[in-house]
Scaffold this motif. Structure first.
Motif, mmCIF file in Angstrom:
data_model
loop_
_atom_site.group_PDB
_atom_site.id
_atom_site.type_symbol
_atom_site.label_atom_id
_atom_site.label_comp_id
_atom_site.label_asym_id
_atom_site.label_seq_id
_atom_site.Cartn_x
_atom_site.Cartn_y
_atom_site.Cartn_z
ATOM 1 N N GLU A 1 0.813 -1.188 -0.133
ATOM 2 C CA GLU A 1 -0.164 0.098 -0.051
ATOM 3 C C GLU A 1 1.037 1.192 -0.044
ATOM 4 O OE1 GLU A 1 -2.743 0.274 3.086
ATOM 5 O OE2 GLU A 1 -4.011 -1.415 2.283
ATOM 6 N N LYS B 1 0.982 4.215 1.456
ATOM 7 C CA LYS B 1 1.659 4.810 2.670
ATOM 8 C C LYS B 1 2.795 3.902 3.331
ATOM 9 C CE LYS B 1 -1.854 2.171 5.565
ATOM 10 N NZ LYS B 1 -3.070 2.544 6.456
ATOM 11 N N ASP C 1 -2.961 3.691 -5.194
ATOM 12 C CA ASP C 1 -2.794 3.347 -3.987
ATOM 13 C C ASP C 1 -1.642 2.130 -3.657
ATOM 14 O OD1 ASP C 1 -5.360 4.831 -3.161
ATOM 15 O OD2 ASP C 1 -6.226 3.193 -4.170
#
Length: 370
Positions: A297, A299, A322
């Motif tokens: 992902e 992040k 994403d």
């Protein structure tokens, strides 16, 4: 009516100590945010030290202290120090602040934030005993005022209860190991030598104490480097028995001694890339090296970079808004698979096929336990 003081006649006691006491008082009690007036200094000398002083003598003492400190730091004679300070007020250690009508001791190179970093590093070091850590923190905090030291210690209290070793000989062990590895010792040429030690392990019967490993006996190794990882000191050495490079926790080593026998394993050590070796050992890898591809992902980019780095063999690709993928070389092991599991659905191993099959077997093995 106030008591009338008789004029002083002759030499007053302890006057030779006065400049040193004044310097220490200002060093401990003042900083850029806290000052002491000459009256404060006079009161301290009288009430705490039994030494009489007047305002003019305090000014003289401070001038002399500044000259001596400048002389020692700059390596000049006292006359040059006096001349330079007369031209450059900013070079003084003890400074008078006219707005607050007081003196303060100006630190050089030891800002409170720097000392705070030292303190936090000391308390985060697992290879120190609590007593050793407290002693080092006190030494570090002596570089700032008492008020600053109190604040620094208060903000570092959350680190105090971290796991600490019970082996008080760690620092002595490090000295012995460094001497054994040194090419020069006490000013003379020294041939790096092997060391011997006992290696301690936990016992399920008493987790508070380490016990000597019965099967291994005395270890004889050729030391090459000391490494720090996750607050622990490790020795990187060539092991005589296995004829290979091994790592040892220094806080688990006891009875460390130089043997006098020349070191072995130079070729094996020269073939090691320390950075890659550290990732393999401390990252708990240690299996067959394979080329893998992993989807993360978005992040988790910082996490991926911290784990795999940005070397020439590691590639990052933005898959969509994403997700990104990493293609890199990894030492395949159960520890690597466990690391992947820690991210749950946020991370997916997508290549290559043999590694995916091994990962599935690892997951099945855990599932079958339940």
């Amino acid at each position: 009516m106030p008591e009338k003081l008789e004029p002083h006649h002759g030499k007053q006691p302890n006057q030779k100590m006065k400049p040193f006491i004044v310097m220490q008082y200002l060093r401990r009690s003042t900083d850029e945010n806290h000052t002491c007036s000459s009256a404060d200094i006079i009161d301290y000398l009288k009430n705490e030290c039994g030494i009489t002083a007047d305002r003019r003598s305090i000014y003289r003492d401070i001038a002399e202290i500044n000259k001596v400190l400048y002389m020692l730091e700059q390596g000049v004679d006292i006359e040059t120090a006096a001349d330079n300070l007369a031209e450059h007020e900013e070079e003084k250690y003890i400074v008078y602040d006219p707005s607050r009508k007081g003196f303060y001791f100006r630190r050089r190179g030891f800002e409170p934030n720097n000392v705070r970093l030292l303190v936090e590093s000391i308390y985060a070091s697992k290879f120190l005993t609590r007593k050793q850590a407290d002693s080092l923190v006190d030494a570090a905090c002596s570089l700032v005022s008492d008020l600053q030291a109190e604040k620094i210690k208060h903000t570092a209290t959350y680190l105090v209860d971290r796991v600490k070793t019970s082996n008080s000989s760690v620092m002595v062990n490090i000295d012995i190991i460094n001497e054994a590895m040194s090419g020069k010792l006490r000013g003379k040429r020294h041939i790096p030598e092997k060391i011997s030690f006992d290696y301690m392990r936990y016992s399920i019967s008493d987790l508070e104490q380490h016990i000597k490993s019965r099967s291994a006996g005395k270890y004889i190794v050729s030391p090459y480097a000391l490494l720090i990882n996750d607050g622990n000191y490790y020795l990187l050495a060539f092991d005589d028995k296995s004829q290979d490079i091994r790592t040892y926790r220094v806080d688990r080593m006891t009875k460390v001694a130089r043997t006098g026998s020349p070191r072995d394993g130079a070729a094996a050590f020269d073939n090691i890339n320390i950075s890659e070796y550290g990732q393999q050992v401390f990252g708990m890898m240690g299996g067959e090296k394979r080329r893998v591809q992993i989807r993360f992902e978005g992040k988790l980019l910082d996490t991926a970079v911290e784990r795999f780095g940005k070397g020439k063999d590691t590639f990052y690709f933005q898959e969509d808004d994403d997700h990104f993928t990493v293609t890199t070389n990894v030492e395949i092991s159960e520890q690597f698979f466990a690391w992947l599991c820690g991210f749950g659905e946020k991370v997916k191993l997508i290549g290559h096929e043999d590694t995916i099959a091994d990962f599935k077997r690892y997951l099945d093995m855990i599932r079958w336990m339940y």
